[in-house]
Motif scaffolding. Structure first.
Motif, PDB file in Angstrom:
ATOM      1  N   GLY A 143       0.783  -1.236   0.000  1.00 27.77           N
ATOM      2  CA  GLY A 143       0.000   0.000   0.000  1.00 27.77           C
ATOM      3  C   GLY A 143       0.809   1.278   0.000  1.00 27.77           C
ATOM      4  O   GLY A 143       0.249   2.358   0.180  1.00 27.77           O
ATOM      5  N   MET A 144       2.121   1.191  -0.225  1.00 29.72           N
ATOM      6  CA  MET A 144       2.956   2.401  -0.232  1.00 29.72           C
ATOM      7  C   MET A 144       2.909   3.086  -1.595  1.00 29.72           C
ATOM      8  O   MET A 144       3.879   3.086  -2.350  1.00 29.72           O
ATOM      9  CB  MET A 144       4.400   2.061   0.166  1.00 29.72           C
ATOM     10  N   HIS A 145       1.762   3.672  -1.913  1.00 27.13           N
ATOM     11  CA  HIS A 145       1.602   4.425  -3.149  1.00 27.13           C
ATOM     12  C   HIS A 145       0.395   5.335  -3.017  1.00 27.13           C
ATOM     13  O   HIS A 145      -0.412   5.190  -2.108  1.00 27.13           O
ATOM     14  CB  HIS A 145       1.456   3.484  -4.356  1.00 27.13           C
ATOM     15  N   GLY A 146       0.308   6.306  -3.911  1.00 22.43           N
ATOM     16  CA  GLY A 146      -0.797   7.253  -3.910  1.00 22.43           C
ATOM     17  C   GLY A 146      -0.725   8.110  -5.150  1.00 22.43           C
ATOM     18  O   GLY A 146       0.090   7.848  -6.045  1.00 22.43           O
ATOM     19  N   THR A 147      -1.545   9.141  -5.225  1.00 25.56           N
ATOM     20  CA  THR A 147      -1.551  10.030  -6.388  1.00 25.56           C
ATOM     21  C   THR A 147      -1.542  11.489  -5.956  1.00 25.56           C
ATOM     22  O   THR A 147      -2.012  11.840  -4.882  1.00 25.56           O
ATOM     23  CB  THR A 147      -2.784   9.798  -7.293  1.00 25.56           C
ATOM     24  N   ILE A 148      -1.020  12.306  -6.852  1.00 22.19           N
ATOM     25  CA  ILE A 148      -1.042  13.756  -6.707  1.00 22.19           C
ATOM     26  C   ILE A 148      -1.823  14.272  -7.906  1.00 22.19           C
ATOM     27  O   ILE A 148      -1.586  13.846  -9.045  1.00 22.19           O
ATOM     28  CB  ILE A 148       0.381  14.354  -6.712  1.00 22.19           C
ATOM     29  N   THR A 149      -2.753  15.169  -7.685  1.00 23.12           N
ATOM     30  CA  THR A 149      -3.541  15.740  -8.758  1.00 23.12           C
ATOM     31  C   THR A 149      -2.875  17.024  -9.246  1.00 23.12           C
ATOM     32  O   THR A 149      -2.585  17.916  -8.445  1.00 23.12           O
ATOM     33  CB  THR A 149      -4.981  16.046  -8.288  1.00 23.12           C
ATOM     34  N   VAL A 150      -2.606  17.081 -10.554  1.00 21.22           N
ATOM     35  CA  VAL A 150      -2.029  18.274 -11.175  1.00 21.22           C
ATOM     36  C   VAL A 150      -3.170  18.991 -11.902  1.00 21.22           C
ATOM     37  O   VAL A 150      -3.860  18.384 -12.724  1.00 21.22           O
ATOM     38  CB  VAL A 150      -0.902  17.902 -12.159  1.00 21.22           C
ATOM     39  N   VAL A 151      -3.387  20.273 -11.529  1.00 21.34           N
ATOM     40  CA  VAL A 151      -4.472  21.041 -12.108  1.00 21.34           C
ATOM     41  C   VAL A 151      -3.917  22.093 -13.072  1.00 21.34           C
ATOM     42  O   VAL A 151      -2.755  22.466 -12.971  1.00 21.34           O
ATOM     43  CB  VAL A 151      -5.319  21.725 -10.998  1.00 21.34           C
ATOM     44  N   PRO A 152      -4.736  22.547 -14.023  1.00 21.43           N
ATOM     45  CA  PRO A 152      -4.258  23.566 -14.974  1.00 21.43           C
ATOM     46  C   PRO A 152      -3.745  24.802 -14.248  1.00 21.43           C
ATOM     47  O   PRO A 152      -4.253  25.178 -13.186  1.00 21.43           O
ATOM     48  CB  PRO A 152      -5.507  23.888 -15.798  1.00 21.43           C
ATOM     49  N   ALA A 153      -2.731  25.429 -14.850  1.00 20.02           N
ATOM     50  CA  ALA A 153      -2.117  26.623 -14.260  1.00 20.02           C
ATOM     51  C   ALA A 153      -3.063  27.801 -14.225  1.00 20.02           C
ATOM     52  O   ALA A 153      -4.005  27.899 -14.924  1.00 20.02           O
ATOM     53  CB  ALA A 153      -0.861  26.994 -15.032  1.00 20.02           C
TER      54      ALA A 153
END
Length: 149
Positions: free
Chosen positions: A139-149
């Motif tokens: 379970g050592m994982h995840g996500t980062i959300t990148v949003v428009p500038a």
């Protein structure tokens, strides 16, 4: 490639500290600098566009951090604080026990602290993980959300 690189960035956090800002994340729990701002579209807390840093803690082979949103083009330094008695790692491929720092990737020894810097590209989801044998499955994982500038 962007997803793999982002995963590498997060991998650095495996066994350290990683910051991820979520639309509903509480910045009081966010060890971020500068403090995230609110997205005018949905009010979510977002890091960027100026460079920032995030501290990610690792305890019991788990990342301890809030959900994170980052604006496209934002440079983020992730400081990993490994509270475990074992090392952790993250990178694009393979299962190296350790390697010198690379953008978005780092190895962190038991009880150690390490940092890596990554610039987020296109909007979307970026995965981060520890790729030592068994750690991803644990379970050592995840996500980062990148949003428009």
């Amino acid at each position: 490639m962007a997803l793999a690189m982002a995963a590498a960035v997060v991998a650095v956090f495996a066994g350290a500290t990683l910051l991820v800002l979520a639309a509903t994340g509480d910045t009081a729990a966010c060890a971020c600098s500068p403090a995230p701002t609110r997205d005018p579209g949905d009010g979510a807390k977002v890091l960027g566009p100026e460079p920032g840093s995030v501290t990610v803690e690792v305890e019991h082979s788990a990342f301890r951090l809030p959900d994170v949103r980052v604006r496209e083009g934002t440079e983020v330094t992730f400081v990993l604080d490994n509270g475990d008695p074992i090392g952790h790692e993250r990178h694009e491929s393979g299962h190296e026990a350790a390697h010198p720092p690379r953008p978005g990737e780092v190895s962190v020894g038991p009880g150690g602290v390490a940092a890596t810097t990554y610039t987020f590209g296109e909007a979307g989801e970026v995965e981060y993980a520890c790729h030592l044998p068994g750690h991803y499955a644990y379970g050592m994982h995840g996500t980062i959300t990148v949003v428009p500038a």
